[in-house]
Design a protein around this motif. Structure first.
Motif, short mmCIF file in Angstrom:
data_model
loop_
_atom_site.label_atom_id
_atom_site.label_comp_id
_atom_site.label_asym_id
_atom_site.label_seq_id
_atom_site.Cartn_x
_atom_site.Cartn_y
_atom_site.Cartn_z
N SER A 12 2.68 4.16 5.44
CA SER A 12 2.20 3.13 4.52
C SER A 12 3.11 1.91 4.56
O SER A 12 4.24 1.97 5.04
CB SER A 12 2.13 3.68 3.10
N GLU A 13 2.63 0.80 4.01
CA GLU A 13 3.43 -0.42 3.97
C GLU A 13 4.71 -0.21 3.16
O GLU A 13 5.79 -0.66 3.54
CB GLU A 13 2.61 -1.55 3.35
N SER A 39 0.83 -1.19 0.00
CA SER A 39 0.00 0.00 0.00
C SER A 39 0.87 1.25 0.00
O SER A 39 1.93 1.30 0.63
CB SER A 39 -0.91 0.01 1.23
#
Length: 474
Positions: free
Chosen positions: A130-131, A118
């Protein structure tokens, strides 16, 4: 995308559910016909007299609940599928987890696609947290303990890398030598920049190695379409794919697109497909190597011109067009910007520029619209068309409250009309220019009387106002 790591993590978490254990088998080095041997080697079993190897493997795996992980199956699809079917038929408590860039087609198979990481955090609503950012920061600090994302540009970098875990790891490994700014600048060539890893698996040392692995598994027809689809900057539909393929047949192209999507080289969204940017860069390199880029880009330009003109007709017919325009706008712009001067492209580029100017205006992109009309005038096949293009650019400028810009464009239109020998068009353009200067003198910066256009500057109020109707936006 990190399929192997994901499979390993899943197997580790699920281990308690399989009291009889199992095996993790890497199929990358395995050749056709030796899948059963690879499984047996990891299980630690061998053939017995009067007992084939397949039966020995079955005997080991049917003792109770066990898990077999087969990693990287894409180059051995048929052989792997055959082994799995035999094992599942004989081992009712066996679960098989595979990783592959393509479905195996085994009965009862459940496919779970692994998406990119992501780029937006559910907590912050932005790239922070975010990832993708978390992975980059983890790998970057491992490579350079002093690294700090001072300008919060990691999110932008991860977006340019499509959220691909391997691409992010390869980029983070070079943070000490290049920094974030250097990485962003170097992403003009993804495949060259993202190289130099030293992992045990040679396929993971550069993005080119990764995509080479998938490309080598394609047949000739799949490779040809794959490299041609690289000309699309954004998404494309079936009509677009057919348009860039010489003598393309819709049925054949639809089948090839499905096969490329099954092999994870295309991303499918509703009725459109697209290539991740890193994969697209690879496809374009193959297109150039094959010597097909000029012809494919010319076909892409023709598709863009026809698509833009079709969308333009919907405006007049008051039909829905905005969503479809937004879906292809990037490609229309890219096709126009990449059109090389010459008789083979100027006509299509002129058609595209005119339609794109109208579409941009209707979409509310005023500055862009004017730019398209001005550029289109430089590609006009005849001077008369250039006069019309410059007049449209002037209309847009005036609608955008830029009288001085409209004035200059009208003077240019008059010059082109003079070259074309069209006295009426020249007079109309000059009269319109004078009218603008007369009605909106505040739009013009102060100039000396010796500067500017010698024949109509500075503007003076005529003793008799010419019979010119008041301008209305078109």
């Amino acid at each position: 995308m990190g399929k192997t790591r994901l499979a390993a993590a899943v197997a580790e978490q699920a281990a308690r559910s399989f009291p009889y254990g199992g095996a993790f088998v890497d199929l990358v080095p395995v050749r056709e016909g030796f899948v059963a041997q690879a499984v047996a080697a990891v299980l630690g079993v061998t053939e017995h007299p009067q007992q084939p190897l397949d039966d020995v493997v079955v005997e080991e795996l049917r003792r109770g609940r066990s898990l077999l992980v087969l990693d990287n199956c894409e180059h051995l699809l048929d052989a792997t599928a055959a082994v799995i079917e035999r094992l599942l038929a004989s081992c009712p408590e066996l679960t098989v987890l595979t990783t592959s860039r393509e479905r195996l087609g085994v009965p009862g198979e459940r496919t779970i696609r692994v998406p990119p990481l992501s780029l937006v955090s559910a907590d912050t609503g932005g790239p922070t947290g975010s990832e993708a950012e978390a992975l980059f920061l983890d790998r970057a600090t491992a490579a350079d303990p002093d690294f700090v994302d001072e300008h919060s540009r990691v999110g932008q970098l991860c977006a340019r890398l499509d959220g691909m875990p391997l691409a992010i790891e390869l980029a983070a490994a070079r943070i000490a030598s290049l920094g974030v700014d250097g990485l962003l600048a170097g992403l003009a060539d993804h495949l060259q920049l993202l190289a130099g890893g030293r992992g045990a698996d040679h396929r993971h040392r550069s993005l080119r190695d990764v995509i080479d692995w998938s490309h080598d598994l394609l047949d000739d027809a799949e490779r040809a379409l794959f490299r041609r689809l690289g000309v699309f900057a954004g998404g494309f539909d079936l009509d677009g794919a057919v348009a860039v393929t010489p003598a393309g047949d819709r049925g054949t192209i639809a089948d090839l697109i499905g096969r490329l999507a099954d092999k994870s080289l295309l991303v499918h969204r509703q009725s459109h497909w697209r290539l991740l940017e890193t994969v697209r860069a690879y496809a374009l390199s193959k297109l150039d190597t094959a010597g097909e880029e000029p012809g494919t880009r010319l076909r892409h330009l023709g598709w863009a011109a026809s698509t833009a003109e079709e969308l333009e007709t919907r405006i007049a017919a008051a039909k829905s067009w905005r969503d479809d325009f937004d879906a292809v706008a990037d490609d229309l712009r890219a096709a126009l910007g990449g059109a090389a001067p010459g008789p083979g492209q100027d006509n299509a580029a002129h058609r595209l520029g005119r339609a794109l100017g109208h579409l941009s205006y209707a979409r509310g992109f005023m500055v862009e619209s004017g730019q398209h009309y001005r550029e289109t005038a430089t590609r006009a096949p005849v001077d008369g068309d250039a006069v019309a293009d410059l007049r449209m650019a002037a209309d847009v400028a005036l609608a955008n409250m830029r009288g001085d810009e409209a004035f200059e464009l009208l003077v240019q239109a008059a010059d082109r009309a003079d070259v074309a020998g069209d006295a009426a068009a020249r007079a109309a353009a000059l009269a319109f220019a004078v009218t603008i200067a007369d009605r909106a003198p505040s739009d013009f910066p102060r100039r000396s009387r010796t500067s500017g256009c010698a024949r109509c500057w500075p503007p003076r109020r005529p003793s008799r106002r010419p019979a010119i109707p008041r301008w209305r936006p078109t």
